[in-house]
Design an enzyme around this catalytic site. Structure first.
Site, PDB file in Angstrom:
ATOM      1  N   SER A 136       0.848  -1.196   0.000  1.00  0.00           N
ATOM      2  CA  SER A 136       0.000   0.000   0.000  1.00  0.00           C
ATOM      3  C   SER A 136       0.882   1.244   0.000  1.00  0.00           C
ATOM      4  CB  SER A 136      -0.851  -0.033   1.270  1.00  0.00           C
ATOM      5  OG  SER A 136      -1.424   1.224   1.524  1.00  0.00           O
ATOM      6  N   TYR A 149      -1.734  -0.706  10.410  1.00  0.00           N
ATOM      7  CA  TYR A 149      -1.779  -1.143   9.008  1.00  0.00           C
ATOM      8  C   TYR A 149      -0.528  -0.671   8.271  1.00  0.00           C
ATOM      9  CZ  TYR A 149      -3.564  -1.343   4.166  1.00  0.00           C
ATOM     10  OH  TYR A 149      -3.732  -1.585   2.823  1.00  0.00           O
TER      11      TYR A 149
END
Ligand SMILES: NC(=O)c1ccc[n+]([C@@H]2O[C@H](COP(=O)([O-])OP(=O)(O)OC[C@H]3O[C@@H](n4cnc5c(N)ncnc54)[C@H](OP(=O)(O)O)[C@@H]3O)[C@@H](O)[C@H]2O)c1
Length: 269
Positions: A136, A149
């Site tokens: 990501s 995350y």
């Protein structure tokens, strides 16, 4: 990497991006082993695309050897290992609940490392294969409200960068995919955290992070694997951010390993 006839093990196959990846891989003639926890949606997807469903909770590393064995029993050795399953763990560190940190680290980072470790010997013996990580932009940039995350995705990107050097000259490749927001339930859940929502709203107002379409993302990822690309950044306009982050790392990498890093065989000799 020619995908037609290749055995692809895809995790998170029933999710927004995973289901598109599975469909695109099937279209290109890959033989699929599809992984997620819930058997119902997974088996329905496998029946629709003609792949094998192996329901597995990836947070339990004790089950991973059985997953690899089941995949090999269906389609032979794994040619492409595509790590796509992840949990977004929305919240500041003080907000996340008991167990959420461990689950995120296990699913987003531990399972990809452990599965790769299990599959690599066969890839190395055959001198072919590809390990793909769906990471990501949160691996590169700090998004408040997504610390857990972001840390796991930074770990995944770092692990693949190290692996890429370790695999030089072996015929086994890696592809790191770093993507921004995709129209998805995951993004809706992230939008419920005020700090994260504010950061994404600001990025939107600066026009640096357009929301991506899941079909386009899947197509670009499969193209990157088939084109042996080591890295894919989406949206493309975020590529300078990736280059800025990568530049100092590249300098240090050259300092540590040289301009033409030694292959494993050369170091052993
Ligand atoms: N969506 C975005 O905006 C975005 C942005 C950047 C990066 N990404 C990355 O893209 C990837 C896919 O995202 P997505 O939005 O498609 O996610 P998603 O829709 O939430 O799908 C998650 C998938 O993982 C499976 N899964 C969840 N927990 C699992 C576990 N413990 N063991 C095995 N499988 C598990 C889910 O199925 P079960 O629930 O049945 O297990 C599902 O198939 C992720 O790596 C994510 O970090 C997404």
């Amino acid at each position: 990497m020619r995908l037609s006839g290749s055995h692809v093990l895809l995790t998170g196959a029933t999710g927004t991006i995973g289901s598109r990846l599975a469909a695109e891989l099937a279209l290109r003639g890959a033989r699929l082993t599809l992984v997620a926890r819930r058997p119902g949606p997974l088996e329905a997807l496998a029946a629709r695309l003609g792949g094998a469903a192996v329901p597995t909770d990836l947070t339990d590393t004790r089950g991973l050897p059985d997953l690899v064995a089941a995949a090999e029993a269906h389609h032979g050795p794994v040619d492409v290992l595509l790590h796509n399953a992840a949990v977004e763990t929305v919240g500041t560190l003080s907000e996340v609940r008991d167990g959420e940190v461990a689950d995120a680290v296990a699913l987003n980072l531990g399972a990809p490392l452990e599965l790769t470790r299990l599959v690599l010997p066969s890839m190395l013996a055959r001198r072919q294969g590809c390990v793909v990580g769906v990471s990501s932009l949160a691996a590169l940039a700090t998004f408040p409200g997504l610390s857990v995350y972001g840390a796991t995705k930074a770990g995944l990107s770092a692990a693949l960068a190290g692996l890429r050097i370790e695999l030089r000259g072996t015929g086994v490749r890696t592809t790191t995919v770093e993507i921004g927001p995709v129209a998805s339930e995951m993004m809706e859940r992230i939008g419920s955290q005020p700090l994260a929502a504010a950061a994404f709203a600001r990025a939107r107002s600066l026009r640096v992070l357009p929301v991506l379409d899941a079909d386009a993302v899947a197509l670009a990822v499969v193209d990157a694997v088939e084109g042996d690309r080591p890295r894919l950044t989406l949206p493309r306009r975020a590529a300078p951010l990736a280059s800025l982050t990568e530049a100092p790392r590249a300098v240090v990498r050259v300092a540590l390993t040289g301009l033409r890093p030694a292959t494993r065989d050369a170091v052993r000799a």
